[in-house]
Design a protein around this motif. Structure first.
Motif, PDB file in Angstrom:
ATOM      1  N   SER A   7       0.825  -1.210   0.000  1.00  0.00           N
ATOM      2  CA  SER A   7       0.000   0.000   0.000  1.00  0.00           C
ATOM      3  C   SER A   7       0.856   1.254   0.000  1.00  0.00           C
ATOM      4  O   SER A   7       1.982   1.257   0.507  1.00  0.00           O
ATOM      5  N   ASP A   8       0.282   2.314  -0.567  1.00  0.00           N
ATOM      6  CA  ASP A   8       0.912   3.637  -0.495  1.00  0.00           C
ATOM      7  C   ASP A   8       2.408   3.599  -0.825  1.00  0.00           C
ATOM      8  O   ASP A   8       3.244   4.032  -0.025  1.00  0.00           O
ATOM      9  N   ILE A   9       2.691   3.094  -2.011  1.00  0.00           N
ATOM     10  CA  ILE A   9       4.079   3.013  -2.486  1.00  0.00           C
ATOM     11  C   ILE A   9       4.589   4.410  -2.843  1.00  0.00           C
ATOM     12  O   ILE A   9       5.758   4.737  -2.644  1.00  0.00           O
ATOM     13  N   HIS A  10       3.680   5.244  -3.361  1.00  0.00           N
ATOM     14  CA  HIS A  10       3.986   6.652  -3.621  1.00  0.00           C
ATOM     15  C   HIS A  10       5.282   6.870  -4.404  1.00  0.00           C
ATOM     16  O   HIS A  10       6.136   7.683  -4.011  1.00  0.00           O
ATOM     17  N   SER A  11       5.427   6.156  -5.511  1.00  0.00           N
ATOM     18  CA  SER A  11       6.542   6.392  -6.446  1.00  0.00           C
ATOM     19  C   SER A  11       7.918   6.280  -5.793  1.00  0.00           C
ATOM     20  O   SER A  11       8.849   6.974  -6.205  1.00  0.00           O
ATOM     21  N   GLY A  34      -3.548   0.829  -3.372  1.00  0.00           N
ATOM     22  CA  GLY A  34      -3.619   2.153  -3.980  1.00  0.00           C
ATOM     23  C   GLY A  34      -2.555   3.132  -3.519  1.00  0.00           C
ATOM     24  O   GLY A  34      -1.750   2.840  -2.638  1.00  0.00           O
ATOM     25  N   ASP A  35      -2.600   4.318  -4.147  1.00  0.00           N
ATOM     26  CA  ASP A  35      -1.526   5.312  -4.037  1.00  0.00           C
ATOM     27  C   ASP A  35      -0.186   4.708  -4.466  1.00  0.00           C
ATOM     28  O   ASP A  35       0.811   4.733  -3.732  1.00  0.00           O
ATOM     29  N   VAL A  36      -0.219   4.196  -5.681  1.00  0.00           N
ATOM     30  CA  VAL A  36       1.004   3.698  -6.330  1.00  0.00           C
ATOM     31  C   VAL A  36       1.938   4.878  -6.581  1.00  0.00           C
ATOM     32  O   VAL A  36       3.155   4.753  -6.475  1.00  0.00           O
ATOM     33  N   ASN A  61      -6.367   7.883  -3.655  1.00  0.00           N
ATOM     34  CA  ASN A  61      -6.736   9.250  -4.009  1.00  0.00           C
ATOM     35  C   ASN A  61      -5.679   9.917  -4.887  1.00  0.00           C
ATOM     36  O   ASN A  61      -6.012  10.721  -5.762  1.00  0.00           O
ATOM     37  N   HIS A  62      -4.398   9.567  -4.695  1.00  0.00           N
ATOM     38  CA  HIS A  62      -3.353  10.144  -5.555  1.00  0.00           C
ATOM     39  C   HIS A  62      -3.415   9.563  -6.967  1.00  0.00           C
ATOM     40  O   HIS A  62      -3.203  10.281  -7.943  1.00  0.00           O
ATOM     41  N   ASP A  63      -3.703   8.257  -7.073  1.00  0.00           N
ATOM     42  CA  ASP A  63      -3.842   7.642  -8.400  1.00  0.00           C
ATOM     43  C   ASP A  63      -4.970   8.338  -9.163  1.00  0.00           C
ATOM     44  O   ASP A  63      -4.874   8.596 -10.361  1.00  0.00           O
ATOM     45  N   VAL A 114      -9.637  -2.016   0.462  1.00  0.00           N
ATOM     46  CA  VAL A 114     -10.088  -0.643   0.213  1.00  0.00           C
ATOM     47  C   VAL A 114      -8.873   0.274   0.347  1.00  0.00           C
ATOM     48  O   VAL A 114      -7.844  -0.137   0.883  1.00  0.00           O
ATOM     49  N   HIS A 115      -9.005   1.530  -0.126  1.00  0.00           N
ATOM     50  CA  HIS A 115      -7.894   2.468   0.077  1.00  0.00           C
ATOM     51  C   HIS A 115      -8.073   3.241   1.383  1.00  0.00           C
ATOM     52  O   HIS A 115      -7.208   3.224   2.243  1.00  0.00           O
ATOM     53  N   GLY A 116      -9.199   3.913   1.536  1.00  0.00           N
ATOM     54  CA  GLY A 116      -9.447   4.705   2.743  1.00  0.00           C
ATOM     55  C   GLY A 116     -10.433   3.992   3.649  1.00  0.00           C
ATOM     56  O   GLY A 116     -10.193   2.880   4.100  1.00  0.00           O
ATOM     57  N   GLY A 146      -5.582   1.324   3.481  1.00  0.00           N
ATOM     58  CA  GLY A 146      -4.357   2.121   3.487  1.00  0.00           C
ATOM     59  C   GLY A 146      -4.681   3.559   3.829  1.00  0.00           C
ATOM     60  O   GLY A 146      -5.447   3.837   4.746  1.00  0.00           O
ATOM     61  N   HIS A 147      -4.057   4.496   3.101  1.00  0.00           N
ATOM     62  CA  HIS A 147      -4.390   5.925   3.124  1.00  0.00           C
ATOM     63  C   HIS A 147      -3.811   6.691   4.305  1.00  0.00           C
ATOM     64  O   HIS A 147      -3.343   7.812   4.144  1.00  0.00           O
ATOM     65  N   THR A 148      -3.831   6.135   5.537  1.00  0.00           N
ATOM     66  CA  THR A 148      -3.316   6.879   6.685  1.00  0.00           C
ATOM     67  C   THR A 148      -1.801   6.778   6.808  1.00  0.00           C
ATOM     68  O   THR A 148      -1.172   7.588   7.481  1.00  0.00           O
ATOM     69  N   HIS A 149      -1.199   5.756   6.202  1.00  0.00           N
ATOM     70  CA  HIS A 149       0.237   5.483   6.310  1.00  0.00           C
ATOM     71  C   HIS A 149       0.632   5.102   7.740  1.00  0.00           C
ATOM     72  O   HIS A 149       1.777   5.285   8.124  1.00  0.00           O
ATOM     73  N   PHE A 150      -0.322   4.594   8.525  1.00  0.00           N
ATOM     74  CA  PHE A 150      -0.067   4.084   9.874  1.00  0.00           C
ATOM     75  C   PHE A 150      -0.276   2.572   9.868  1.00  0.00           C
ATOM     76  O   PHE A 150      -1.365   2.098   9.575  1.00  0.00           O
TER      77      PHE A 150
HETATM   78 ZN    ZN Z   1      -1.137   7.560   0.445  1.00  0.00          ZN
END
Ligand code: ZN
Length: 247
Positions: A7-11, A34-36, A61-63, A114-116, A146-150
């Motif tokens: 999750s949340d790999i964020h490039s 999500g948030d690849v 949400n970033h995707d 789910v993402h959020g 994912g989404h919270t990064h916690f």
């Molecule tokens: Zn994220």
């Protein structure tokens, strides 16, 4: 089935590579919450790599903001700057890949993704009150978000909602959570590319639902190398600094 939950790999290609090395041989099916893309310097490389590995995706949400510009208006200015930069870098086929990602919830065999929040991909699930509706409404006992990064999550049994907090000690690799029958779970593997729970190591999970175990992993990676690439391409300074602190 043993799932690798990303999750949340964020490039962040360096963090993703470290995760795939640590997880090698330990999973059968990879899923992505999500948030690849967004924030990091390697959008094309990360999409290419994650598509080789994961077979089930939900969008973040970033995707969405990168591939559908009108949806990114509520992002903060730093996130927005990274989204705009990412859009300008992406190969057309990868932009199309992001645009085609489905919103959650999506199921992959015995887990829901789910993402959020369970019914709102843009909502953050930080507190038990925010987790309750998802715990009650999810189609399967174990949902990953994912989404919270916690890294961590929530469990619900009878009328008790509990917060799951884990500490992966330096060098330990992972902390294991036992999955009990009759209990519902909302679990966050943490963020690979931009952790915000105070631990700068890349986070992910390996879930073996048949045997009732979820491992929450942390792996170190070369943060300075990623910061160098971020500076070189001109991504905002606060984004460069924060990955070193995991905040
Ligand atoms: Zn994220």
């Amino acid at each position: 089935m043993r799932f690798l939950v990303l999750s949340d790999i964020h490039s962040n290609g360096t963090a993703l590579d470290a995760v795939l090395v640590a997880a090698k041989g330990r999973w059968e099916k990879a899923v992505c919450l999500g948030d690849v893309v967004g924030y990091g310097p390697d959008p094309n490389e990360v999409i290419a790599r994650v598509r080789e590995v994961a077979t089930v995706f939900v969008r973040g949400n970033h995707d969405k903001a990168v591939s559908r510009p009108a949806s990114g208006d509520d992002l903060n200015p730093l996130a927005k700057a990274a989204v705009d930069w990412t859009r300008a870098q992406l190969r057309p086929e990868y932009l199309k890949f992001l645009e085609d990602l489905p919103p959650g919830p999506v199921t992959a065999d015995s887990i829901a993704l789910v993402h959020g929040a369970y019914n709102d991909e843009d909502e953050y699930v930080f507190s038990p009150a925010q987790a309750l509706s998802g715990l009650l409404e999810a189609s399967l006992p174990v949902t990953f978000f994912g989404h919270t990064h916690f890294q961590g999550g929530f469990s619900y049994r009878g009328d008790r909602l509990e917060v799951i907090q884990l500490k992966v000690h330096p060098g330990a690799g992972f902390a294991a959570l036992r999955i009990e029958a009759g209990t519902r779970y909302l679990l966050n593997p943490g963020s690979i590319g931009q952790p915000r729970d105070g631990d700068a190591r890349a986070a992910f999970a390996i879930a073996d639902i048949d045997h009732g175990v979820v491992e929450f992993w942390r792996v170190p990676y070369d943060i300075a190398a990623v910061q160098e690439r971020m500076k070189k391409v001109g991504l905002p300074e606060p984004l460069v600094l924060r990955i070193a602190f995991g905040r």
